[in-house]
Design a protein around this motif. Structure first.
Motif, short mmCIF file in Angstrom:
data_model
loop_
_atom_site.label_atom_id
_atom_site.label_comp_id
_atom_site.label_asym_id
_atom_site.label_seq_id
_atom_site.Cartn_x
_atom_site.Cartn_y
_atom_site.Cartn_z
N ARG A 1 -8.56 59.19 -123.65
CA ARG A 1 -7.80 59.27 -124.90
C ARG A 1 -6.29 59.24 -124.66
N THR A 2 -5.87 58.43 -123.71
CA THR A 2 -4.43 58.32 -123.46
C THR A 2 -3.86 57.12 -124.19
N PHE A 3 -2.54 57.17 -124.38
CA PHE A 3 -1.86 56.06 -125.03
C PHE A 3 -1.36 55.14 -123.93
N TYR B 1 -15.54 56.84 -127.20
CA TYR B 1 -14.39 56.66 -128.07
C TYR B 1 -14.06 55.19 -128.29
N PHE C 1 -2.71 53.15 -131.28
CA PHE C 1 -3.67 53.95 -130.52
C PHE C 1 -5.10 53.51 -130.84
N ILE C 2 -5.39 53.29 -132.13
CA ILE C 2 -6.72 52.81 -132.52
C ILE C 2 -7.02 51.49 -131.81
#
Lengths: 275, 302
Positions: free
Chosen positions: A42-44, A239, A27-28
């Motif tokens: 902020r989705t995967f 982000y 994810f990072i």
């Protein structure tokens, strides 16, 4: 275990551990690849377009190249404090193991105190200030040495026990003074545990957040962990940049992990097998 | 000094210079100075300054005033209780999961090296980085965790926004980051148990559960002691993860002593902050010292 059960449990373990332990890192990475708009969801998900280079440039340029200053500061801090810790810690560990007396048991007690007790923050700031070391990298280096010595001494003392005393005697008969004996005979033999101490303490100091937060405030003195903390509010909506920063500070420990996994585990498990 | 006299007795003709012990006490000096000035002295000084109103430049002695204030403010006492909850929860989970993973990763499981690496790696990663990542993952509506739960029809809680849950959520992340250390400690402990014991027990017709309870668990005791003490010490003084995830919020519901110390320091109440530090010393000493004496006294004979 029967082969079939072994197969099922193996697959299950890989699956669960990947979801729990690997996905946060993916994810990072994924978020660091995205642009601002996509990252804000902020989705995967796989990035629709790759922006890692732009993100890197922006993160590095942010606040007057603060991240570069931080990497330089963290490197100096880590190298200097680990070097002092190794030499001073090994000297204490050597004498502690070789010369049992009332003084060594008192010293042993203080080693344990240093291992267990949290530091007294504000009085330490007061001491640093009266010495003119508050908000200086020198002061921070000495603080890390003071806090890390106990653990290093314990590792060194345990290892010195495996070096035969006859060696000291032979060197002494040959006319070596205590300094020569220590630096030319003992310290080279301590090499494996020196590597362990270097690796474990480097990771700890590089990752240290709390102590620089207290003892090293100020823009010039920023360390890597503090940039992240500062950027947390600054990049509140970006982000992609926040996670590019997270990614950057995860790389040094990753490199250490790839090359020194064995030494780290040896150092960290030193207390697990007694007697 | 006994060493020196022994040596002298054995070789009476050597010149005085070389009779001296090769292990001089002054080897302690550099370490002792740094440790004494920057750790020991401030610790002792804190006992005094915790009883003052203090600006770093001058102080007024107020006796136990700071401690009375500390134990009368509900949110400060809450910090104390939260510290205990946090330390117990993280330590307990690390022991249970660490032992479980340790047993699993010393068995003949597939991809053992991969699993060990994956579990251990978070130990080395920056705590603040982990905190930031999980703050995003734990977002009540847009976080990955709750979005995944929604896929299977579960409505996830507000991990960090629910006052009753925030502290526990942070503790869970702490376990996620720290369980790898507990695991490698258990692996080292379990590997050191002689294989013959398992062979003998197998011949006696025991099953794997019996072997776990009667061989692995008692003989991995040094590892358990290490994990319990290490994680309790770490848990009681934990600050960075809590600070990077909740800053003690919502309200003061996830404040611990270490974050109270930082908040009082930031607010300029240096005396009160130091009193918090003294409370933390006493708490750590009261828990760790008796516990380590108790745990180390009941060594199993092999």
């Amino acid at each position: 275990m029967s082969p079939q059960r072994q197969y099922i449990s193996g697959v299950l373990a890989i699956l669960v551990s990947t979801v729990v332990f690997v996905i946060p890192f993916i994810f990072i990475l994924l978020t660091a690849l995205k642009d601002k708009k996509e990252a804000s969801l902020r989705t995967f998900s796989w990035p629709t377009s790759f922006h890692i280079w732009d993100n890197l440039v922006q993160v590095i340029k942010a606040r007057d190249y603060m991240l570069l200053t931080a990497f330089v500061n963290s490197t100096i801090l880590t190298v200097a404090s680990v070097a002092l810790m190794v030499v001073f810690g090994a000297m204490v560990g050597f004498v502690l193991q070789r010369r049992p007396s009332i003084w060594t048991s008192i010293a042993g007690f203080f080693v344990l105190v240093g291992l267990i007790m949290p530091p007294a923050v504000v009085p330490t700031i007061w001491v640093l200030q009266s010495l003119g070391l508050f908000k200086t990298l020198h002061g921070m280096i000495l603080i890390e040495v003071a806090y890390g010595l106990s653990f290093s001494i314990l590792l060194f003392r345990a290892f010195v026990a495996t070096i035969p005393r006859e060696l000291d005697e032979a060197a002494t008969i040959d006319g070596a003074g205590s300094l020569q004996l220590f630096f030319r005979i003992i310290l080279p033999l301590l090499k494996p545990v020196v590597v362990t101490v270097i690796v474990v303490q480097s990771v700890a100091i590089f990752n240290d957040f709390t102590n620089p937060l207290y003892y090293l405030p100020g823009k010039q003195n920023v360390t890597v962990q503090l940039t992240l903390y500062n950027f947390q509010s600054m990049f509140d909506t970006s982000y992609n940049l926040l996670f590019t920063n997270v990614l950057l500070i995860t790389i040094p420990p990753l490199i250490v992990f790839l090359f020194f996994n064995r030494q780290i585990v040896a150092g960290m498990t030193a207390g697990a097998v007694k007697g | 000094m006994t060493l020196a006299t022994d040596a002298a007795a054995g070789r009476p003709s050597v010149p005085r210079r070389s009779i001296r012990t090769p292990y001089p006490t002054w080897f302690f000096l550099p370490a002792a100075v740094i440790y004494g000035v920057l750790f020991l002295f401030p610790t002792l000084a804190s006992l005094f300054f915790s009883m003052t109103r203090w600006t770093l430049f001058n102080w007024t002695f107020i006796g136990f005033g700071n401690f009375i204030q500390f134990f009368n403010e509900p949110f400060l006492v809450g910090g104390l209780i939260n510290t205990l909850i946090y330390a117990t929860l993280t330590s307990g989970l690390k022991v249970v999961l660490g032992l479980l993973f340790g047993v699993l990763l010393t068995s003949e499981i597939w991809a053992r090296d991969y699993l060990r690496s994956v579990v251990f790696f978070p130990v080395l990663v920056s705590t603040v980085g982990v905190g930031i990542t999980f703050t995003v993952l734990m977002h009540p509506t847009e976080g990955l965790i709750n979005e995944s739960l929604a896929l299977i029809g579960v409505r996830g809680p507000g991990w960090l926004t629910d006052p009753r849950l925030a502290l526990i959520s942070v503790a869970l992340v702490d376990v996620w980051k720290g369980v790898g250390l507990a695991t490698v400690i258990y692996i080292a402990g379990i590997v050191s148990i002689p294989r013959d014991y398992y062979e003998a027990a197998r011949i006696d017709g025991t099953n794997s559960m019996q072997r776990f309870w009667n061989i692995t668990l008692p003989l991995a005791r040094p590892a358990t002691v290490t994990v319990v003490l290490l994680s309790l010490i770490g848990g009681l003084r934990s600050f960075d993860l809590i600070w990077s995830m909740t800053r003690g919020g919502p309200g003061f519901t996830s404040d611990v002593i270490a974050s109270v110390i930082y908040k009082q320091y930031q607010a300029g109440f240096y005396g009160l902050s130091t009193a918090g530090n003294v409370v933390l010393f006493i708490l750590v000493a009261l828990i760790i010292v008796p516990l380590s004496i108790f745990l180390n006294s009941r060594e199993v004979s092999r």
